[in-house]
Design an enzyme around this catalytic site. Structure first.
Site, short mmCIF file in Angstrom:
data_model
loop_
_atom_site.label_atom_id
_atom_site.label_comp_id
_atom_site.label_asym_id
_atom_site.label_seq_id
_atom_site.Cartn_x
_atom_site.Cartn_y
_atom_site.Cartn_z
N LYS A 1 -1.14 21.86 36.71
CA LYS A 1 0.31 21.66 36.55
C LYS A 1 0.96 22.85 35.84
O LYS A 1 2.15 23.11 36.02
CB LYS A 1 0.58 20.35 35.81
N ARG B 1 -7.28 15.94 29.87
CA ARG B 1 -6.74 16.16 31.23
C ARG B 1 -6.86 17.65 31.56
O ARG B 1 -5.94 18.24 32.10
CB ARG B 1 -5.27 15.72 31.32
N ASP C 1 -2.41 17.16 55.05
CA ASP C 1 -3.21 17.43 53.86
C ASP C 1 -2.65 18.72 53.27
O ASP C 1 -2.80 19.80 53.86
CB ASP C 1 -4.68 17.59 54.24
N ARG D 1 2.55 6.29 24.29
CA ARG D 1 2.61 7.73 24.01
C ARG D 1 3.99 8.32 24.26
O ARG D 1 4.27 9.44 23.84
CB ARG D 1 1.50 8.49 24.72
N TYR E 1 -6.28 18.92 35.20
CA TYR E 1 -4.91 18.54 35.60
C TYR E 1 -3.90 19.45 34.89
O TYR E 1 -2.94 19.94 35.51
CB TYR E 1 -4.69 17.07 35.25
N THR F 1 2.67 4.22 38.20
CA THR F 1 2.47 4.39 39.65
C THR F 1 1.04 4.01 40.02
O THR F 1 0.19 3.87 39.14
CB THR F 1 2.67 5.86 40.08
N PRO F 2 0.75 3.93 41.32
CA PRO F 2 -0.64 3.69 41.74
C PRO F 2 -1.61 4.75 41.21
O PRO F 2 -2.79 4.44 40.97
CB PRO F 2 -0.55 3.73 43.26
N1 LIG Z 1 2.56 9.06 37.47
C1 LIG Z 1 2.68 9.89 36.44
O1 LIG Z 1 2.57 9.49 35.27
C2 LIG Z 1 2.99 11.34 36.69
C3 LIG Z 1 3.38 12.12 35.60
C4 LIG Z 1 3.67 13.48 35.79
C5 LIG Z 1 3.56 14.02 37.05
N2 LIG Z 1 3.17 13.25 38.09
C6 LIG Z 1 3.04 13.89 39.39
O2 LIG Z 1 3.89 13.25 40.31
C7 LIG Z 1 3.33 13.33 41.61
C8 LIG Z 1 3.26 11.94 42.22
O3 LIG Z 1 2.41 11.15 41.40
P1 LIG Z 1 2.30 9.56 41.55
O4 LIG Z 1 1.98 9.06 40.20
O5 LIG Z 1 3.47 9.04 42.28
O6 LIG Z 1 0.96 9.45 42.41
P2 LIG Z 1 0.52 8.50 43.64
O7 LIG Z 1 -0.96 8.56 43.65
O8 LIG Z 1 1.18 7.17 43.55
O9 LIG Z 1 1.11 9.29 44.90
C9 LIG Z 1 0.60 10.53 45.26
C10 LIG Z 1 0.63 10.65 46.76
O10 LIG Z 1 0.09 11.95 47.10
C11 LIG Z 1 -0.71 11.80 48.23
N3 LIG Z 1 -1.69 12.88 48.32
C12 LIG Z 1 -2.72 13.11 47.48
N4 LIG Z 1 -3.41 14.18 47.91
C13 LIG Z 1 -2.80 14.61 49.03
C14 LIG Z 1 -3.06 15.68 49.93
N5 LIG Z 1 -4.11 16.50 49.77
N6 LIG Z 1 -2.23 15.85 50.97
C15 LIG Z 1 -1.17 15.02 51.16
N7 LIG Z 1 -0.89 13.99 50.34
C16 LIG Z 1 -1.70 13.80 49.30
C17 LIG Z 1 -1.37 10.44 48.07
O11 LIG Z 1 -1.86 9.93 49.31
C18 LIG Z 1 -0.24 9.61 47.48
O12 LIG Z 1 0.51 8.97 48.50
C19 LIG Z 1 1.97 14.00 41.45
O13 LIG Z 1 2.08 15.37 41.71
C20 LIG Z 1 1.65 13.76 39.99
O14 LIG Z 1 0.77 14.72 39.48
C21 LIG Z 1 2.88 11.92 37.95
#
Ligand SMILES: NC(=O)c1ccc[n+]([C@@H]2O[C@H](COP(=O)([O-])OP(=O)(O)OC[C@H]3O[C@@H](n4cnc5c(N)ncnc54)[C@H](O)[C@@H]3O)[C@@H](O)[C@H]2O)c1
Length: 241
Positions: A144, A137, A52, A200, A140, A175-176
């Site tokens: 960030k 957001r 975590d 967007r 968030y 993504t999920p």
């Molecule tokens: N998907 C997007 O559009 C997007 C855009 C910009 C930035 N991001 C950033 O990219 C990163 C990955 O995003 P994603 O879309 O792949 O998300 P995701 O939800 O698919 O994956 C995130 C992972 O982080 C893990 N996680 C969450 N909290 C945690 C914790 N406290 N300790 C350990 N693991 C933890 C989750 O279990 C998950 O496996 C994030 O930081 C997100 O903010 C995503």
């Protein structure tokens, strides 16, 4: 062909899903040894460790087990949808604890080893929300923004000691996480919301996880040795508007 990350040992937080999972696969294809740190178990990954990122004891334990980390990718993150007046302070604290403080804790845990080794590479998943305000957001965006600020501070403080730090700033990537918050916050119009998330970006679509992973490989490799302290948008043109 030479593998671009041969001999490097990486820790990818959030590596069980989405962008992090794609980075794990791409790093391994390029010859890196990769440990996946996540709070959710990764299917059949022999190099998975439960962690975590918001918990200092957990982060220290994992980094202690992994040993020297050449490349740290901070990808664990969570999303929140809401304007300021819609943000519960407890939710705000949780977003900061995972996205901002979690990134800090992981950097803090690896930096001593990197300093001792005289080399290290930190790649933080920031966001377009680090650079511009994304509507509804609030929490968030704050988290960030902090990720980008800490990336720059690390880059400047350790540039003379062989340690680099860069921030990847994706636009919307399918993504999920995205699918999860659309269901949670926009369940009454999932199709319309997904369409607007594609639209967007000026290119007219969300990004693909492999596209973000390709940038991470470049940042992790020695090809990018002159690159530190950068905030790199990879956003289909969103922040160019
Ligand atoms: N998907 C997007 O559009 C997007 C855009 C910009 C930035 N991001 C950033 O990219 C990163 C990955 O995003 P994603 O879309 O792949 O998300 P995701 O939800 O698919 O994956 C995130 C992972 O982080 C893990 N996680 C969450 N909290 C945690 C914790 N406290 N300790 C350990 N693991 C933890 C989750 O279990 C998950 O496996 C994030 O930081 C997100 O903010 C995503």
């Amino acid at each position: 062909m030479t593998q671009r990350l041969a001999g490097k040992r990486a820790l990818v937080t959030g590596g069980a899903s989405g962008i992090g999972l794609a980075i794990v696969k791409a790093f391994r294809e390029e010859g890196a040894r990769v440990v996946v740190g996540d709070q959710c178990a990764s299917a059949d990954d022999a190099e998975f460790v439960a962690m975590d990122v918001s918990d200092w004891d957990s982060v220290q334990r994992v980094v202690g087990e992994v040993g020297l980390v050449d490349v740290l990718v901070n990808c664990a993150g969570i999303m929140h949808v809401g304007k300021l007046h819609e943000v519960d302070p407890a939710d705000y604290d949780r977003i900061q604890a995972v996205n901002a403080r979690g990134t800090f804790l992981c950097c803090r845990a690896v930096i001593d080893g990197m300093l001792a080794a005289g080399r290290g590479n930190i790649i933080n998943l920031a966001s377009v929300a680090s650079l511009i305000a994304v509507e509804r957001r609030f929490a968030y965006c704050v988290s960030k923004g902090a990720v980008l600020a800490l990336t720059r501070a690390i880059a400047v403080d350790y540039a003379g000691q062989g340690i680099r730090a860069n921030a990847i700033c994706p636009g919307t990537v399918d993504t999920p996480m995205i699918r999860g918050y659309v269901d949670k916050y926009f369940g009454d119009d999932v199709a319309g919301t997904i369409a607007s998330l594609h639209a967007r970006q000026p290119v007219g679509r969300m990004g693909r996880v492999e596209e973000i992973a390709a940038l991470a490989v470049y940042l992790a490799s020695d090809e990018s040795a002159f690159l530190t302290g950068a905030a790199i948008p990879i956003d289909g043109g969103w922040t160019a508007k």
